[in-house]
Design a protein around this motif. Structure first.
Motif, PDB file in Angstrom:
ATOM      1  N   ILE A  86       8.885 -14.943 -11.340  1.00 42.68           N
ATOM      2  CA  ILE A  86       8.614 -13.761 -10.525  1.00 42.68           C
ATOM      3  C   ILE A  86       7.211 -13.244 -10.820  1.00 42.68           C
ATOM      4  O   ILE A  86       6.820 -13.101 -11.977  1.00 42.68           O
ATOM      5  N   THR A  87       6.464 -12.963  -9.771  1.00 40.84           N
ATOM      6  CA  THR A  87       5.137 -12.373  -9.912  1.00 40.84           C
ATOM      7  C   THR A  87       5.059 -11.123  -9.048  1.00 40.84           C
ATOM      8  O   THR A  87       5.475 -11.143  -7.888  1.00 40.84           O
ATOM      9  N   VAL A  88       4.553 -10.055  -9.631  1.00 41.28           N
ATOM     10  CA  VAL A  88       4.348  -8.818  -8.877  1.00 41.28           C
ATOM     11  C   VAL A  88       2.855  -8.672  -8.603  1.00 41.28           C
ATOM     12  O   VAL A  88       2.042  -8.683  -9.529  1.00 41.28           O
ATOM     13  N   ASN A  89       2.506  -8.572  -7.325  1.00 43.57           N
ATOM     14  CA  ASN A  89       1.116  -8.392  -6.914  1.00 43.57           C
ATOM     15  C   ASN A  89       0.931  -6.993  -6.345  1.00 43.57           C
ATOM     16  O   ASN A  89       1.820  -6.464  -5.674  1.00 43.57           O
ATOM     17  N   ALA A  90      -0.222  -6.401  -6.608  1.00 46.39           N
ATOM     18  CA  ALA A  90      -0.479  -5.043  -6.124  1.00 46.39           C
ATOM     19  C   ALA A  90      -1.976  -4.802  -6.036  1.00 46.39           C
ATOM     20  O   ALA A  90      -2.790  -5.622  -6.473  1.00 46.39           O
ATOM     21  N   VAL A  91      -2.313  -3.667  -5.458  1.00 44.59           N
ATOM     22  CA  VAL A  91      -3.684  -3.163  -5.482  1.00 44.59           C
ATOM     23  C   VAL A  91      -3.674  -1.902  -6.334  1.00 44.59           C
ATOM     24  O   VAL A  91      -2.822  -1.031  -6.148  1.00 44.59           O
ATOM     25  N   ILE A  92      -4.590  -1.812  -7.289  1.00 40.81           N
ATOM     26  CA  ILE A  92      -4.684  -0.626  -8.138  1.00 40.81           C
ATOM     27  C   ILE A  92      -5.927   0.155  -7.723  1.00 40.81           C
ATOM     28  O   ILE A  92      -7.040  -0.374  -7.740  1.00 40.81           O
ATOM     29  N   GLU A  93      -5.704   1.409  -7.346  1.00 36.71           N
ATOM     30  CA  GLU A  93      -6.797   2.251  -6.874  1.00 36.71           C
ATOM     31  C   GLU A  93      -7.650   2.743  -8.044  1.00 36.71           C
ATOM     32  O   GLU A  93      -7.290   2.574  -9.213  1.00 36.71           O
ATOM     33  N   THR A  94      -8.760   3.388  -7.739  1.00 34.67           N
ATOM     34  CA  THR A  94      -9.687   3.828  -8.791  1.00 34.67           C
ATOM     35  C   THR A  94      -9.113   4.928  -9.671  1.00 34.67           C
ATOM     36  O   THR A  94      -9.603   5.155 -10.778  1.00 34.67           O
TER      37      THR A  94
END
Length: 237
Positions: free
Chosen positions: A174-182
């Motif tokens: 399982i891999t969790v992908n995301a965008v992390i904001e500033t």
């Protein structure tokens, strides 16, 4: 009348000042210091030794191994997971894991307080003829084209009680992908898996949204970045 007018103006001024202070406080951003490599005898760079068996061979090598480590508040790597499980990578992963047991790095901090963080890095092993080198980079490599080799990836530092992968079964990929904001908040979370159920995906999506992150950094400036983390359900987190 002049007295009342003066008092009214004074009260108006004080209300303006206090309201300004309140707004400023509510908009105050956290101060982030990411976990990072350091230059010392105990650094990860100095502790990783090129596999002797490879050095004795006539084979040239250029291998990259990506790893995740849980860094304690004192800078020790309490857990270390390298993602490449291939036979070719095995001696290099052993070298990294052995070094991680003895190495220290700069701990991550939020508002001056050290935090237990997940630190992402990769190691480049190169050998050509009788020359060899080991280079450690403080990021996942996902944003190298945009931010260069020395940026630090976003780092997760909040984790709830219990096992992080509850509901996801054992030995699942399982891999969790995301965008992390500033500001360290996550967005666009997606769970990539071929053998986990809907409950697992729902749980991880909800859990990762509730996590906190130190954003990726370039020369001390927070930047928006891609984030990817494998969930090692077969090991305690």
């Amino acid at each position: 009348m002049r007295l009342y007018s003066s008092l009214y103006l004074l009260l108006s001024f004080l209300l303006f000042v206090f309201s300004s202070i309140s707004v400023h406080a509510s908009n105050t951003s956290d101060v982030f210091e990411p976990a990072n490599l350091k230059d010392s005898k105990s650094s990860l760079q100095n502790k990783i030794k090129f596999p002797r068996k490879v050095l004795r061979s006539d084979v040239d090598t250029n291998l990259v191994v990506r790893c995740d480590a849980q860094v304690t508040r004192s800078g020790k790597l309490s857990l270390n997971y390298c993602l490449d499980k291939s036979k070719k990578a095995f001696p290099y992963v052993v070298a990294i894991n052995n070094a991680a047991k003895r190495a220290t790095i700069k701990p991550g901090k939020v508002n001056g307080r050290a935090r237990k963080t997940w630190f992402q890095y990769y190691v480049v092993f190169m050998k050509k003829g009788d020359k060899h080198s080991v280079e450690v980079m403080p990021n996942s490599g996902l944003e190298v084209n945009r931010y260069g080799f020395d940026y630090t990836s976003a780092q997760r530092y909040k984790e709830g009680k219990g096992n992080f992968g509850v509901g996801c079964g054992i030995n699942k990929h399982i891999t969790v992908n995301a965008v992390i904001e500033t500001d360290g908040t996550p967005s666009e979370i997606k769970v990539a898996t071929e053998d986990a159920g809907k409950n697992c995906i729902k749980y991880l999506t909800k859990t990762f949204m509730a996590q906190k992150y130190i954003p990726a950094m370039v020369d001390g400036v927070a930047v928006r970045s891609l984030y990817s983390e494998q969930i090692f359900r077969f090991l305690p987190r």
